[in-house]
Design an enzyme around this catalytic site. Structure first.
Site, PDB file in Angstrom:
ATOM      1  N   GLY A   1       0.826  -1.209   0.000  1.00 26.55           N
ATOM      2  CA  GLY A   1       0.000   0.000   0.000  1.00 26.55           C
ATOM      3  C   GLY A   1       0.856   1.253   0.000  1.00 26.55           C
ATOM      4  N   ASN A   2       0.237   2.381   0.219  1.00 24.60           N
ATOM      5  CA  ASN A   2       1.011   3.628   0.288  1.00 24.60           C
ATOM      6  C   ASN A   2       0.385   4.572   1.308  1.00 24.60           C
ATOM      7  OD1 ASN A   2      -0.982   5.419  -1.133  1.00 24.60           O
ATOM      8  ND2 ASN A   2      -0.621   3.904  -2.752  1.00 24.60           N
ATOM      9  N   ARG A   3       1.020   5.709   1.514  1.00 26.94           N
ATOM     10  CA  ARG A   3       0.641   6.593   2.611  1.00 26.94           C
ATOM     11  C   ARG A   3      -0.476   7.576   2.280  1.00 26.94           C
ATOM     12  NH1 ARG A   3       5.784   9.578   4.563  1.00 26.94           N
ATOM     13  NH2 ARG A   3       4.214  10.647   5.792  1.00 26.94           N
TER      14      ARG A   3
END
Ligand code: CTP
Length: 425
Positions: free
Chosen positions: A225-227
């Site tokens: 995933g990412n932020r």
């Protein structure tokens, strides 16, 4: 303590801060209780708040509650505190007036320019931005009389929010629910940053906006995933809807946020699901704004059971490139599968040895072929998860505009301003 000093100390609660002066007008509807959260949000953020309920609002929430939350006296009629001339002074001195909930009756009286209580008198003397957050049953909202009153208030320069769609008092659902206090607060804050940030310039337009980050599963419990928090995409959806657009917000993983009022919300998880949803909703849309942080790679295979340490553990995880949704939209427009849809991309960039943020962004705009690219410099404490943003807006026509530091809603309003001239005639 003398009466005078006691009332001074009550008033001091807000005035000591010297913050912006907000009048919160409260109409007589069941949603009046939500005005308490709004008042609290304003006082906590350093505003001087004066609450002016209608007499019927006090049937729902007591005067003492509003006095305690605002730290200021509360009156409903023009004959209280006469030496202070509050019916003139409160409006004249306000930096912003927010009416929540705005009932059908209150908006009818305001549209007619009546001054039969302290709140309507205040509306006539205020020269600051005025934001109405309506709440009523769907039939009342849709009635031509109410719609004409809303149009009149807008013609007079007020901002009348689109109400939310959802559960109303009792078992019925439909348009007419009070937008969440957090959303009213966000739009009120935007008007304080920029009084003309919410024009009705997108009426009749259909806009698709993506937000948040995708999650690419590795096994039943893990993902890549990412932020991305989704805040910028939500702010865009919120402001576009209040500027009159019919908005579809396609959201990946985000932090917990109130659903923007009057927006169709579609939830997705992976880049592939996002692409399917975008391709479906983009057909016929006036604009697509790709604010989502889409994974560029996904694990090539997804394990059916949790990957364990020890025997059988993978040495490496093989990744496969995902499809570029933005580039796909541009291609679809070139092929004639999408007609006249304006396409906006986002770029979160850091500088490196090959060039600074803008150099990378210009190359990305050329590579992607979209009409506008919103560029954010990312790094410690910038862009991700925070409430503020800044950057540049690069146009395919070579124009470059710096986006000053401000709320994500302010950045959204600047992007929508730039989008306007690109929309099909
Ligand atoms: N984007 C997309 N599909 C992808 C990746 C990105 O539609 N698979 C969109 C994003 O929503 C954004 C824009 O492309 O609007 C730029 O995203 P970014 O990740 O900055 O660009 P990349 O093409 O992935 O380039 P980079 O090599 O810098 O990661």
């Amino acid at each position: 303590m003398s009466t005078a000093s006691r009332s001074d100390s009550v008033r001091g609660g807000g005035q000591e801060t010297g913050g912006p002066r907000i009048v919160v007008g409260v109409g007589g509807g069941i949603a009046a209780y939500k005005a308490c959260a709004l008042v609290r949000r304003f006082t906590e953020t350093g505003h001087q708040v004066r609450v002016i309920p209608t007499a019927s609002a006090l049937e729902f929430v007591g005067k003492a509650t509003f006095e305690a939350l605002s730290g200021n006296p509360v009156h409903t009629d023009v004959f209280s505190d006469v030496p202070e001339v509050p019916h003139v002074r409160l409006g004249q001195e306000a930096d912003l007036v927010v009416i929540a909930p705005a009932t059908a009756d209150l908006m009818a009286r305001a549209a007619q320019g009546r001054a039969d209580d302290l709140l309507t008198a205040t509306l006539l003397t205020a020269r600051c931005p005025i934001l109405f957050a309506p709440a009523m049953h769907t039939e009342m909202w849709e009635h031509p009389a109410t719609q004409e009153n809303v149009a009149t208030l807008r013609k007079h320069g007020a901002i009348v929010m689109e109400p939310a769609h959802g559960r109303l008092t009792g078992a019925d659902t439909g348009a007419g629910r009070l937008p969440e206090p957090e959303e009213i607060f966000a739009l009120a804050s935007l008007l304080q940053e920029r009084a003309d940030a919410i024009p009705r310039d997108l009426e009749g337009r259909r806009v698709v906006i993506t937000a948040g980050g995708t999650r690419e599963p590795l096994d039943p419990v893990r993902f890549l995933g990412n932020r991305s928090s989704g805040k910028q995409g939500y702010a865009l959806a919120r402001v576009a809807a209040q500027r009159g657009a019919q908005v579809t917000l396609i959201a990946g993983n985000t932090i917990e946020m109130a659903a923007p009022a009057a927006v169709e919300l579609v939830h997705v998880t992976t880049a592939e699901q996002l692409k399917t949803a975008v391709d479906k909703h983009a057909v016929g849309a006036d604009a697509v704004i790709m604010a989502a942080a889409v994974a560029d790679f996904r694990p090539t295979s997804v394990a059916a059971a949790k990957i364990k340490k020890g025997a059988g553990e993978p040495d490496v995880i093989e990744l496969t490139k995902t499809e570029d949704i933005l580039a796909g939209l541009v291609q679809a427009r070139r092929d004639g599968r999408l007609t006249d849809t304006a396409i906006v991309g986002f770029a979160a960039e850091t500088g490196d040895e090959h060039g600074d943020v803008l150099t990378h962004a210009r190359a990305k705009l050329a590579r992607k072929g979209c009409d506008l690219l919103v560029v954010n410099a990312v790094g410690e404490g910038k862009a991700f998860e925070v409430d503020t943003n800044d950057g540049w807006l690069l146009g395919a026509d070579g124009t470059e505009q710096a986006l000053d530091h401000g709320s994500k809603a302010l950045l959204a309003s600047r992007v929508l301003d730039a989008l306007g001239p690109l929309l099909r005639k």
